[in-house]
Scaffold this motif. Structure first.
Motif: not given
Length: 287
Positions: A119, A125-126, A103-104, A129, A121-122, A107, A99-100
């Motif tokens: 939208e 993850e943020d 997300a990356i 990214a 993101l934990t 981004a 999942d991480r």
């Protein structure tokens, strides 16, 4: 060639290329075009032909850690349910890491394609990214493609590389983003497989694991450097592959072994021995 010459070369190949459709599922890719269809196995599937002696100890440790940390969750369950929960605990960690990574990648793709960032993101993850986007900013040059699907019909594989890049001095590279605990040798082998593809699907558009684009021939000049970018919340580290030629041989060996394993897999209604042995000869018992 210079960067401008490279871009002109790619554009000319794209203008002359045939349009094909690539469909991906858990088993691999199917390429359809010119009235023909070809199925190819995933690069990541064939990589599992490499020995991974650390995998069993990792799984055992993950189960033990989960059992200690979550005793209240399984101790009162029926035996079958407790075993199922404990048995699946290593994969829950793997899925969280996936999942991480997803997300990356989303981004980074947004940055390269100049589209809105994803939208929800934990915090972790943020941070990852942001670190990866900082790397892109420092990289400069020209982003030729992101999430580029590549194929090798001779060996029989396909995969999706993260970033195709050209520096201002004309040096081309393919870069893979990894958010795993560390960068491992097989990550470099994966890059060698991508670099030795025969075609790529340029300008691919679509959704739900099916894309349409131009199938252009891949040239050695398109991937002069292979790198893995390790992304963590605290920053990024770039690892350049040392000996791509050696790793390409290793991938071919892994693909051959894994292909044999899949061809003799009894889970798809096959009888493995029929792929290995001639018809058996029954000898009468001697008395």
């Amino acid at each position: 060639m210079t960067k401008d010459e490279l871009i002109a070369d790619i554009k000319a190949a794209r203008d002359a290329a045939a349009t094909v459709t690539a469909t991906r599922n858990r088993y691999g890719y199917e390429i359809t075009g010119k009235g023909r269809s070809r199925r190819l196995r995933r690069v990541t599937t064939l990589l599992s032909g490499l020995p991974k002696p650390a995998l069993v100890p990792w799984a055992a440790k993950s189960v033990a850690e989960f059992a200690v940390e979550h005793k209240d969750e399984w101790s009162g369950l029926p035996k079958a349910d407790a075993i199922k929960l404990l048995k699946g605990s290593p994969y829950s960690k793997r899925d969280a890491a996936g999942d991480r990574g997803s997300a990356i990648h989303a981004a980074l793709e947004a940055v390269v394609d100049d589209t809105p960032l994803p939208e929800g993101l934990t915090e972790d993850e943020d941070a990852c990214a942001a670190a990866a986007m900082g790397f892109l900013g420092e990289l400069g040059g020209t982003f030729l493609a992101t999430e580029l699907i590549v194929f090798n019909f001779t060996v029989g594989y396909a995969g999706t590389l993260d970033l195709w890049h050209c520096a201002d001095d004309g040096t081309t590279s393919i870069i893979d983003y990894k958010s795993s605990k560390a960068v491992y040798p097989d990550h470099g082998v994966q890059q060698a497989a991508y670099a030795n593809c025969e075609y790529c699907l340029l300008g691919a558009t679509g959704k739900e694991e099916s894309w349409e684009g131009k199938l252009i021939p891949w040239k050695p000049a398109y991937s002069q450097q292979l790198s893995v970018c390790h992304v963590e919340p605290t920053g990024t580290t770039l690892h350049t592959v040392r000996d791509p030629g050696k790793l390409w041989k290793i991938f071919q060996a892994a693909a051959y072994i894994k292909g044999w394993q899949l061809d003799t897999d009894s889970f798809r209604g096959k009888t493995p021995r029929e792929e290995v042995y001639e018809a058996p000869i029954h000898l009468e018992e001697r008395r």
